[in-house]
Design a protein around this motif. Sequence first.
Motif, PDB file in Angstrom:
ATOM      1  N   VAL A  67       0.854  -1.182   0.000  1.00 45.93           N
ATOM      2  CA  VAL A  67       0.000   0.000   0.000  1.00 45.93           C
ATOM      3  C   VAL A  67       0.887   1.228   0.000  1.00 45.93           C
ATOM      4  CG1 VAL A  67      -1.783   1.297   1.210  1.00 45.93           C
ATOM      5  CG2 VAL A  67      -1.805  -1.196   1.293  1.00 45.93           C
ATOM      6  N   LEU A  68       0.659   2.130  -0.930  1.00 44.77           N
ATOM      7  CA  LEU A  68       1.399   3.389  -1.020  1.00 44.77           C
ATOM      8  C   LEU A  68       0.496   4.520  -0.544  1.00 44.77           C
ATOM      9  CD1 LEU A  68       4.042   4.785  -2.081  1.00 44.77           C
ATOM     10  CD2 LEU A  68       2.833   5.115  -4.250  1.00 44.77           C
ATOM     11  N   LEU A  69       0.882   5.184   0.549  1.00 48.39           N
ATOM     12  CA  LEU A  69       0.109   6.292   1.108  1.00 48.39           C
ATOM     13  C   LEU A  69       0.714   7.610   0.631  1.00 48.39           C
ATOM     14  CD1 LEU A  69      -0.310   5.070   4.826  1.00 48.39           C
ATOM     15  CD2 LEU A  69      -1.824   4.659   2.866  1.00 48.39           C
ATOM     16  N   ILE A  70      -0.086   8.402  -0.097  1.00 49.62           N
ATOM     17  CA  ILE A  70       0.418   9.635  -0.727  1.00 49.62           C
ATOM     18  C   ILE A  70      -0.233  10.833  -0.060  1.00 49.62           C
ATOM     19  CG2 ILE A  70       0.790  10.827  -2.902  1.00 49.62           C
ATOM     20  CD1 ILE A  70       0.226   8.179  -4.340  1.00 49.62           C
ATOM     21  N   HIS A  71       0.578  11.656   0.582  1.00 50.24           N
ATOM     22  CA  HIS A  71       0.057  12.787   1.347  1.00 50.24           C
ATOM     23  C   HIS A  71      -0.343  13.962   0.448  1.00 50.24           C
ATOM     24  CE1 HIS A  71       3.601  15.493   1.097  1.00 50.24           C
ATOM     25  NE2 HIS A  71       4.345  14.390   1.157  1.00 50.24           N
ATOM     26  N   GLY A  72      -0.897  14.989   1.077  1.00 53.46           N
ATOM     27  CA  GLY A  72      -1.398  16.145   0.347  1.00 53.46           C
ATOM     28  C   GLY A  72      -0.407  17.286   0.278  1.00 53.46           C
ATOM     29  N   PHE A  73      -0.935  18.481   0.005  1.00 51.25           N
ATOM     30  CA  PHE A  73      -0.093  19.651  -0.266  1.00 51.25           C
ATOM     31  C   PHE A  73       0.303  20.317   1.052  1.00 51.25           C
ATOM     32  CE2 PHE A  73       1.224  23.709  -1.970  1.00 51.25           C
ATOM     33  CZ  PHE A  73       1.687  23.409  -3.243  1.00 51.25           C
ATOM     34  N   ILE A 129       7.986  -3.716  -6.451  1.00 49.63           N
ATOM     35  CA  ILE A 129       6.597  -3.995  -6.101  1.00 49.63           C
ATOM     36  C   ILE A 129       5.844  -4.391  -7.368  1.00 49.63           C
ATOM     37  CG2 ILE A 129       4.456  -3.040  -5.178  1.00 49.63           C
ATOM     38  CD1 ILE A 129       6.185  -1.140  -3.514  1.00 49.63           C
ATOM     39  N   GLY A 130       5.297  -5.583  -7.370  1.00 51.81           N
ATOM     40  CA  GLY A 130       4.571  -6.045  -8.542  1.00 51.81           C
ATOM     41  C   GLY A 130       3.150  -5.549  -8.600  1.00 51.81           C
ATOM     42  N   SER A 131       2.511  -5.401  -7.429  1.00 52.45           N
ATOM     43  CA  SER A 131       1.130  -4.946  -7.357  1.00 52.45           C
ATOM     44  C   SER A 131       0.985  -4.058  -6.132  1.00 52.45           C
ATOM     45  CB  SER A 131       0.180  -6.142  -7.261  1.00 52.45           C
ATOM     46  OG  SER A 131      -1.159  -5.711  -7.109  1.00 52.45           O
ATOM     47  N   VAL A 132       0.326  -2.903  -6.283  1.00 58.56           N
ATOM     48  CA  VAL A 132       0.252  -1.943  -5.192  1.00 58.56           C
ATOM     49  C   VAL A 132      -1.126  -1.298  -5.138  1.00 58.56           C
ATOM     50  CG1 VAL A 132       1.154  -0.056  -6.625  1.00 58.56           C
ATOM     51  CG2 VAL A 132       1.385   0.059  -4.129  1.00 58.56           C
ATOM     52  N   ALA A 133      -1.610  -1.078  -3.930  1.00 58.24           N
ATOM     53  CA  ALA A 133      -2.815  -0.273  -3.725  1.00 58.24           C
ATOM     54  C   ALA A 133      -2.385   1.159  -3.444  1.00 58.24           C
ATOM     55  CB  ALA A 133      -3.623  -0.816  -2.542  1.00 58.24           C
ATOM     56  N   VAL A 155      -1.474  -1.481 -10.480  1.00 56.37           N
ATOM     57  CA  VAL A 155      -2.249  -0.893  -9.383  1.00 56.37           C
ATOM     58  C   VAL A 155      -3.460  -1.773  -9.125  1.00 56.37           C
ATOM     59  CG1 VAL A 155      -3.595   1.093  -8.617  1.00 56.37           C
ATOM     60  CG2 VAL A 155      -1.444   1.449  -9.858  1.00 56.37           C
ATOM     61  N   SER A 156      -3.494  -2.401  -7.962  1.00 61.44           N
ATOM     62  CA  SER A 156      -4.558  -3.351  -7.642  1.00 61.44           C
ATOM     63  C   SER A 156      -5.846  -2.660  -7.242  1.00 61.44           C
ATOM     64  CB  SER A 156      -4.099  -4.277  -6.515  1.00 61.44           C
ATOM     65  OG  SER A 156      -3.732  -3.524  -5.361  1.00 61.44           O
ATOM     66  N   SER A 157      -5.741  -1.514  -6.561  1.00 61.18           N
ATOM     67  CA  SER A 157      -6.918  -0.760  -6.131  1.00 61.18           C
ATOM     68  C   SER A 157      -6.490   0.645  -5.775  1.00 61.18           C
ATOM     69  CB  SER A 157      -7.600  -1.431  -4.931  1.00 61.18           C
ATOM     70  OG  SER A 157      -6.749  -1.400  -3.795  1.00 61.18           O
ATOM     71  N   MET A 158      -7.471   1.513  -5.555  1.00 58.11           N
ATOM     72  CA  MET A 158      -7.162   2.904  -5.262  1.00 58.11           C
ATOM     73  C   MET A 158      -8.210   3.466  -4.312  1.00 58.11           C
ATOM     74  SD  MET A 158      -6.373   5.976  -8.000  1.00 58.11           S
ATOM     75  CE  MET A 158      -7.935   5.769  -8.887  1.00 58.11           C
ATOM     76  N   VAL A 159      -7.754   4.251  -3.335  1.00 57.49           N
ATOM     77  CA  VAL A 159      -8.638   4.974  -2.433  1.00 57.49           C
ATOM     78  C   VAL A 159      -8.297   6.458  -2.534  1.00 57.49           C
ATOM     79  CG1 VAL A 159      -9.466   5.278  -0.073  1.00 57.49           C
ATOM     80  CG2 VAL A 159      -8.713   3.009  -0.854  1.00 57.49           C
ATOM     81  N   ILE A 160      -9.293   7.258  -2.859  1.00 58.69           N
ATOM     82  CA  ILE A 160      -9.115   8.702  -3.002  1.00 58.69           C
ATOM     83  C   ILE A 160      -9.832   9.380  -1.829  1.00 58.69           C
ATOM     84  CG2 ILE A 160      -9.537  10.725  -4.435  1.00 58.69           C
ATOM     85  CD1 ILE A 160      -7.508   8.775  -5.608  1.00 58.69           C
ATOM     86  N   ILE A 161      -9.114  10.227  -1.088  1.00 60.17           N
ATOM     87  CA  ILE A 161      -9.667  10.907   0.075  1.00 60.17           C
ATOM     88  C   ILE A 161      -9.721  12.410  -0.199  1.00 60.17           C
ATOM     89  CG2 ILE A 161      -9.435  11.340   2.549  1.00 60.17           C
ATOM     90  CD1 ILE A 161      -7.801   8.765   2.759  1.00 60.17           C
ATOM     91  N   ASN A 162     -10.927  12.952  -0.264  1.00 62.42           N
ATOM     92  CA  ASN A 162     -11.119  14.405  -0.417  1.00 62.42           C
ATOM     93  C   ASN A 162     -10.267  14.994  -1.541  1.00 62.42           C
ATOM     94  OD1 ASN A 162     -12.732  14.053   1.823  1.00 62.42           O
ATOM     95  ND2 ASN A 162     -11.876  15.740   2.984  1.00 62.42           N
ATOM     96  N   SER A 163     -10.329  14.398  -2.699  1.00 63.96           N
ATOM     97  CA  SER A 163      -9.571  14.892  -3.841  1.00 63.96           C
ATOM     98  C   SER A 163     -10.425  14.782  -5.102  1.00 63.96           C
ATOM     99  CB  SER A 163      -8.289  14.070  -4.031  1.00 63.96           C
ATOM    100  OG  SER A 163      -7.550  14.544  -5.140  1.00 63.96           O
ATOM    101  N   THR A 316      -5.944  -8.830   1.267  1.00 64.86           N
ATOM    102  CA  THR A 316      -5.164  -9.855   1.949  1.00 64.86           C
ATOM    103  C   THR A 316      -5.443 -11.244   1.384  1.00 64.86           C
ATOM    104  OG1 THR A 316      -6.863 -10.080   3.656  1.00 64.86           O
ATOM    105  CG2 THR A 316      -5.078  -8.521   4.078  1.00 64.86           C
ATOM    106  N   ASN A 317      -6.552 -11.367   0.674  1.00 66.25           N
ATOM    107  CA  ASN A 317      -6.888 -12.646   0.050  1.00 66.25           C
ATOM    108  C   ASN A 317      -6.661 -12.616  -1.460  1.00 66.25           C
ATOM    109  OD1 ASN A 317      -7.776 -13.797   2.497  1.00 66.25           O
ATOM    110  ND2 ASN A 317      -9.730 -12.695   2.285  1.00 66.25           N
ATOM    111  N   GLY A 318      -6.055 -11.500  -1.916  1.00 70.91           N
ATOM    112  CA  GLY A 318      -5.863 -11.347  -3.348  1.00 70.91           C
ATOM    113  C   GLY A 318      -4.402 -11.193  -3.713  1.00 70.91           C
ATOM    114  N   LEU A 319      -4.108 -10.168  -4.510  1.00 71.56           N
ATOM    115  CA  LEU A 319      -2.764  -9.968  -5.011  1.00 71.56           C
ATOM    116  C   LEU A 319      -1.825  -9.504  -3.917  1.00 71.56           C
ATOM    117  CD1 LEU A 319      -3.635  -8.179  -8.365  1.00 71.56           C
ATOM    118  CD2 LEU A 319      -2.791 -10.506  -8.109  1.00 71.56           C
TER     119      LEU A 319
END
Length: 322
Positions: A67-73, A129-133, A155-163, A316-319
């Motif tokens: 999981v890659l956590l990307i911060h804001g400005f 990293i072969g697969s990353v959220a 990219v296995s999945s993506m979560v967008i927070i207030n963007s 956890t049950n996938g890639l």
Amino acid sequence: MKTTVKYVSALVATALVAGGGAAAFAPVTAYTWWTELLVRAAGFASKTLELPDGQLSYRQAGRGPAVLLIHGFGANGVVSWRAQMTRLAKTHRVIVPDLLWFGESQSQRAPTLSAQTDAMESLIDHLDIGSVALVGVSYGGFVAMELAHRLAQRVSSMVIINSPGTVYRQSDLDSLLARASVSSAEALFIPEQPTDIARLLRMTLAEQPPIPIPTSVLEEMRNQYYVGREDALRLLMRDLIDGREYYQARMSGASWPRTELIWGDHDQIFPLPIGLRLGEAIGAPVRVVPGAGHNLPVEKPKETTALLSSILKPLTNGLHSR
């Protein structure tokens, strides 16, 4: 700025009760030190990736799906994601970078969203990293969407927070500037004096500090996160605004990974209707956090962490990463 004001306020109050001056107590520095202790205890040591034209600072801990956590400005990766990174590291391989021109990351390149995405791609390659959220908050959501578009197979999945990503309009920007009573996005997001920090805090938080934040503390926040990098941040903000149509056109018709949105219902930067618009445009469900403003990971850490754990749990049950 992705602020730590909730905790800074508590530190200021402690200093005043103890009879000390806020300036002498340096609460922002104290909070940074405390945060560093917590993430190091969870296994997150500071590392540096040398780039051809700079360096990228990042933290990594945990095992399992990446999981890659990307911060804001504003601020940096650790201050923005402290609560989430320590919890997710129990079930995932968690990577938390400082974006270029924030924290300890630097670059000689022209400050652009493309440069940010290049750096994130280099980090993923470096860590094999072969697969990353991807999880991106505010400005980090723009980076996440650009990265997901580039690396569709990884990219296995993506979560967008207030963007707002691909649906942000000029009318949305005009409304934001009117709400903040500023003439430009740079004036709002790149504070030049303590009163500018105070205005940004009012805009980003649904729950205001219980006591007024002393000017000395506001100035400490500005020194910690902005002083010495203002020119690069202005260019970065201007690229995002002037290049909006270019980036949106690039991602037009993109096939997105499994995506979910998390939004605060009191967000004054990107109000909830924008989130609902984005969800409809890309076919993603929107999870709304009541009583929350723009900076969800800091203002509502427990709620944000629980939501991320729930959304990412199926992985956890996938890639898994290599």
